[in-house]
Scaffold this active site. Structure first.
Site, mmCIF file in Angstrom:
data_model
loop_
_atom_site.group_PDB
_atom_site.id
_atom_site.type_symbol
_atom_site.label_atom_id
_atom_site.label_comp_id
_atom_site.label_asym_id
_atom_site.label_seq_id
_atom_site.Cartn_x
_atom_site.Cartn_y
_atom_site.Cartn_z
ATOM 1 N N GLY A 171 -4.578 -4.531 7.446
ATOM 2 C CA GLY A 171 -5.523 -3.452 7.724
ATOM 3 C C GLY A 171 -6.412 -3.669 8.924
ATOM 4 N N GLY A 195 0.127 -2.514 5.651
ATOM 5 C CA GLY A 195 0.131 -3.809 6.330
ATOM 6 C C GLY A 195 -1.273 -4.300 6.616
ATOM 7 N N THR A 214 0.832 -1.202 0.000
ATOM 8 C CA THR A 214 0.000 0.000 0.000
ATOM 9 C C THR A 214 0.866 1.250 0.000
ATOM 10 O OG1 THR A 214 -1.776 -1.071 1.185
ATOM 11 C CG2 THR A 214 -1.613 1.308 1.452
ATOM 12 N N VAL A 272 -13.003 -4.558 2.925
ATOM 13 C CA VAL A 272 -12.362 -3.249 2.842
ATOM 14 C C VAL A 272 -11.378 -3.158 3.999
ATOM 15 C CG1 VAL A 272 -12.737 -0.747 3.057
ATOM 16 C CG2 VAL A 272 -14.329 -2.138 1.706
ATOM 17 N N GLY A 273 -10.178 -2.678 3.736
ATOM 18 C CA GLY A 273 -9.168 -2.579 4.798
ATOM 19 C C GLY A 273 -9.097 -1.197 5.412
ATOM 20 N N ASP A 274 -7.956 -0.895 5.982
ATOM 21 C CA ASP A 274 -7.757 0.383 6.677
ATOM 22 C C ASP A 274 -7.473 1.547 5.719
ATOM 23 O OD1 ASP A 274 -5.287 -0.968 5.997
ATOM 24 O OD2 ASP A 274 -4.251 0.646 7.052
ATOM 25 N N THR A 333 -4.545 1.493 -2.425
ATOM 26 C CA THR A 333 -4.207 0.066 -2.353
ATOM 27 C C THR A 333 -5.213 -0.787 -3.127
ATOM 28 O OG1 THR A 333 -3.656 -1.702 -0.775
ATOM 29 C CG2 THR A 333 -5.608 -0.439 -0.295
#
Ligand code: ASP
Length: 328
Positions: A242, A240, A188, A217-219, A206
């Site tokens: 998330g 990293g 990312t 969905v991540g951070d 990302t």
């Protein structure tokens, strides 16, 4: 409990309640008068070794451009680079074979825009900027975000490259979901920049964890987790796993620690310690944090060895290795 009773019980008078916002404003005003050394600015930093991205952002900063333009144009370089399989075109797909992108952007006024689960668009960061500037919202998701992008003139692009497709076909044979700790030194992209006028902005983009569940969905596109900017203090960004960053609201935490007097380095280390304290399985994942304060001082820290960041200043471009919590 009725509001009046609550006020009486809490021992607060209407007058003292009315005074609170005034005190808060007063504090904000004093902070905004704070002056910062300009010897380290302009500056741009970026997670991982992405010299093309920081060089592009530096071009904008050197020409007295806005930090916001610098971070957008900087991360766009990685979104278009099909060799980077964690961002934009060429990104690894989810387990169904769809490349779904997450990105956000935040400026020195505290404005923010974000897109999640966006498909078929090469530059999610630019769509996020349009969300910020042209809508009353902060986040657009999925089909709605894609539709909005077309309305704004973005072209439909096939994001799945042959390489990513073939790797995914290979992965499907076992379908084991195991996030890899450092994927080829590319991950990312979180970028933070301060321009010649001292304005700070950030962007994060990302394709998320490779072979994630459809819809995950991540951070990275979540303001406060993957990115946070406060022009009074500085900014932070994450890369990293998330889920661990989301549960500790990592970037917001770092900026708030810097507000309380932590250096960017101390704040990144504390945010990693928070993850360690809250997750017994922390050794299974990589997290990297990058932060900058308004004086252009930088901090960086990660769980496992292997994380680095790129920095571009008047002195030129450098890659700097991060210290890590674990010695492996
Ligand atoms: N933070 C990203 C996510 O969880 C992935 C990464 O940086 O590796 O989606």
């Amino acid at each position: 409990m009725k509001r009046r009773n609550f006020i009486q019980k809490a021992g607060l008078s209407a007058a003292s309640l009315a005074a609170t916002p005034l005190l808060a404003n007063d504090r904000v005003e004093k902070k905004s008068q704070k002056t910062f050394s300009t010897k380290n600015i302009p500056i741009v930093i970026c997670t991982w070794n992405c010299p093309n991205a920081t060089a592009k952002a530096w071009e904008v900063l050197e020409a007295d451009g806005l930090a916001l333009d610098a971070v957008e144009q900087g991360v766009m370089m990685e979104e278009s680079d099909i060799k980077n399989q964690s961002v934009g075109k060429g990104g690894r797909p989810d387990r169904e074979g769809n490349v779904t992108l997450d990105a956000c952007i935040m400026d020195h006024t505290g404005n923010a825009g974000s897109v999640v689960y966006l498909q078929n668009i090469e530059h999610p960061v630019s769509v996020a900027r349009k969300v910020m500037e042209d809508t009353p919202h902060v986040i657009l998701a999925g089909k709605g975000a894609e539709q909005f992008a077309y309305e704004k003139g973005f072209k439909k692009v096939d994001l799945l490259t042959e390489k990513s497709k073939n790797e995914w076909i290979e992965w499907k044979k076992e379908s084991k979901y195991k996030p890899i700790i450092n994927i080829e030194n590319h991950d990312t992209i979180g970028m933070l920049a301060i321009d010649k006028q001292g304005r700070i902005s950030g962007a994060c983009t990302t394709s998320g964890m490779a072979y994630k569940m459809a819809g995950r969905v991540g951070d990275s596109p979540i303001i406060g987790s993957g990115l946070f900017i406060d022009d009074e203090v500085g900014g932070a960004t994450a890369t990293g796993m998330g889920e661990l960053v989301l549960k500790t609201v990592g970037s917001f935490l770092i900026v708030e620690l810097m507000r309380q007097g932590y250096s960017p380095q101390e704040a990144c280390e504390e945010a990693i310690r928070r993850i360690v304290a809250k997750n017994t399985n922390y050794k299974d994942f990589q997290i990297g944090y990058l932060a900058i304060n308004k004086a252009g001082e930088v901090g960086c820290y990660c769980l496992h060895q292997g994380f680095s960041y790129s920095k571009y200043t008047k002195e030129g471009q450098v890659e700097i290795k991060s210290d890590s919590y674990l010695n492996s």
